[in-house]
Every structure is written in C-alpha cells, then in structure tokens.
Design a protein around this motif. Structure first.
Motif, PDB file in Angstrom:
ATOM      1  N   HIS A  79       0.821  -1.215   0.000  1.00 14.36           N
ATOM      2  CA  HIS A  79       0.000   0.000   0.000  1.00 14.36           C
ATOM      3  C   HIS A  79       0.859   1.270   0.000  1.00 14.36           C
ATOM      4  O   HIS A  79       0.485   2.267  -0.619  1.00 14.36           O
ATOM      5  N   ALA A  80       1.997   1.245   0.667  1.00  9.43           N
ATOM      6  CA  ALA A  80       2.897   2.402   0.633  1.00  9.43           C
ATOM      7  C   ALA A  80       3.450   2.609  -0.780  1.00  9.43           C
ATOM      8  O   ALA A  80       3.573   3.748  -1.252  1.00  9.43           O
ATOM      9  N   ILE A  82       1.980   1.691  -3.683  1.00 13.98           N
ATOM     10  CA  ILE A  82       0.895   2.173  -4.548  1.00 13.98           C
ATOM     11  C   ILE A  82       0.593   3.647  -4.268  1.00 13.98           C
ATOM     12  O   ILE A  82       0.378   4.433  -5.192  1.00 13.98           O
ATOM     13  N   GLU A  83       0.614   4.033  -2.995  1.00 17.62           N
ATOM     14  CA  GLU A  83       0.385   5.448  -2.655  1.00 17.62           C
ATOM     15  C   GLU A  83       1.481   6.327  -3.254  1.00 17.62           C
ATOM     16  O   GLU A  83       1.204   7.398  -3.797  1.00 17.62           O
ATOM     17  N   ALA A  84       2.717   5.871  -3.178  1.00 17.85           N
ATOM     18  CA  ALA A  84       3.831   6.631  -3.761  1.00 17.85           C
ATOM     19  C   ALA A  84       3.691   6.718  -5.283  1.00 17.85           C
ATOM     20  O   ALA A  84       3.972   7.760  -5.886  1.00 17.85           O
ATOM     21  N   HIS A  86       0.955   6.841  -6.916  1.00 21.52           N
ATOM     22  CA  HIS A  86      -0.070   7.842  -7.224  1.00 21.52           C
ATOM     23  C   HIS A  86       0.585   9.212  -7.409  1.00 21.52           C
ATOM     24  O   HIS A  86       0.168   9.981  -8.280  1.00 21.52           O
ATOM     25  N   GLY A  87       1.572   9.526  -6.587  1.00 23.14           N
ATOM     26  CA  GLY A  87       2.278  10.790  -6.742  1.00 23.14           C
ATOM     27  C   GLY A  87       3.092  10.834  -8.028  1.00 23.14           C
ATOM     28  O   GLY A  87       3.085  11.824  -8.760  1.00 23.14           O
ATOM     29  N   GLY A  91      -1.878  10.380 -10.012  1.00 24.18           N
ATOM     30  CA  GLY A  91      -3.190   9.843  -9.701  1.00 24.18           C
ATOM     31  C   GLY A  91      -3.673   8.723 -10.590  1.00 24.18           C
ATOM     32  O   GLY A  91      -4.565   7.987 -10.212  1.00 24.18           O
ATOM     33  N   VAL A  93      -2.495   5.443 -11.803  1.00 25.17           N
ATOM     34  CA  VAL A  93      -1.409   4.477 -11.649  1.00 25.17           C
ATOM     35  C   VAL A  93      -1.427   3.514 -12.833  1.00 25.17           C
ATOM     36  O   VAL A  93      -1.818   2.363 -12.724  1.00 25.17           O
ATOM     37  N   GLY A 144       7.129  10.787  -5.510  1.00 26.28           N
ATOM     38  CA  GLY A 144       5.962  10.266  -4.804  1.00 26.28           C
ATOM     39  C   GLY A 144       6.359   9.756  -3.430  1.00 26.28           C
ATOM     40  O   GLY A 144       7.498   9.336  -3.208  1.00 26.28           O
ATOM     41  N   GLY A 146       4.654   7.386  -0.100  1.00 27.19           N
ATOM     42  CA  GLY A 146       3.583   6.597   0.468  1.00 27.19           C
ATOM     43  C   GLY A 146       3.966   6.183   1.891  1.00 27.19           C
ATOM     44  O   GLY A 146       5.108   5.819   2.134  1.00 27.19           O
ATOM     45  N   ASN A 148       2.472   3.903   5.354  1.00 26.71           N
ATOM     46  CA  ASN A 148       1.446   2.996   5.849  1.00 26.71           C
ATOM     47  C   ASN A 148       1.914   2.379   7.151  1.00 26.71           C
ATOM     48  O   ASN A 148       3.109   2.182   7.362  1.00 26.71           O
TER      49      ASN A 148
END
Length: 150
Positions: A79-80, A82-84, A86-87, A91, A93, A144, A146, A148
């Motif tokens: 999850h970290a 994927i969040e990174a 996104h940056g 947005g 991915v 990016g 992320g 978590n």
C-alpha cells in the motif's frame, strides 16, 4: 503525537531518495541509525507497474526491512508503494497502457514515528526519478511518497 521534525519517517525517506553518494553516507549512516530506523535504497525502470512493485518488494525483503513471511508487513509495503506511485503518475497508476515509462530511485524507511511506542511501526516509500513517453529525452522529473502502518 509525532516525534520531532527531524524524526519524521516520510521526510527521511524523501531525503534519503534524493541524497547523492557522499550526501547519502553522511545522512543515512548517522541520522537514520541514531533514530533506529531501518532503511534501504534501490533503482527501477519500467513501463509495467508490477515490475516496479516487485523490485521494491524484493529489495525490502533482501535488506530485512520487511519479512516476506508476514502478510501484514508485505501488505503495508504494497500500500505504501501504490500510494507513492499515485504521486509519480499524478493519480492514474498506469504506465505502459498510456505509453509512459519511469526511471526511479526508491527508498524504504521503517520505524516508530510517534512518541508513544504502542503506536507501532510504520513504513515510508519514496520514489524519485523521471516519467514520460518511452523516448529518451522526453521525460520529466517526478516524485511520490507513500506511508502505511504495519
């Protein structure tokens, strides 16, 4: 409550991914060790998201940042990442399907970012590099982050 400004997990992950050779030696070996954070760095380039995720996960496992046998650790790392991403991708991915490629450096930092140790450990993944059409010279910088909990 978060620890002091210099103890921030995400900030340290970003500083580590941006650090060049000699800066990295000074920054990572003293500061992060003093904070008892575990950390590592690597590089990856691809038009495929799964290759980027796999490279970061493999580096994290090989460097003892996460235990590949413990689901919650791998889940937090995923999850970290994927969040990174996104940056990095602003947005959306998606890379290859949109004819985009990335060349990234990454850092992974794990530690306890709160004064209260019962808040547990967290992971931060920072990505820095280039993104653009798969034609050399047409890319631009991207970054990016992320974070978590584990």
């Amino acid at each position: 409550m978060l620890k002091h400004e210099r103890d921030r997990l995400g900030k340290n992950a970003i500083l580590l991914v941006l650090a060049e050779d000699k800066e990295e030696e000074l920054f990572s070996t003293s500061h992060l060790d003093e904070l008892q954070f575990r950390y590592c760095k690597g590089k990856v380039g691809s038009m495929e998201l799964q290759k980027i995720v796999a490279a970061i996960e493999t580096t994290a496992k090989r460097n003892g940042i996460v235990n590949g046998e413990i689901y919650r650790e791998m889940h937090a790392l995923y999850h970290a990442i994927i969040e990174a991403m996104h940056g990095v991708t602003r947005g959306q991915v998606d890379l290859g399907n949109m004819l985009r490629t990335v060349g990234l450096r990454f850092s992974i930092v794990r530690g306890i970012p709160y004064d209260n140790d019962q808040e547990g450990e967290w992971l931060a993944v920072a990505l820095y590099g280039t993104i653009g059409a798969p034609v050399r010279g047409l890319e631009h910088e991207t970054i990016g982050l992320g974070i978590n909990h584990i």
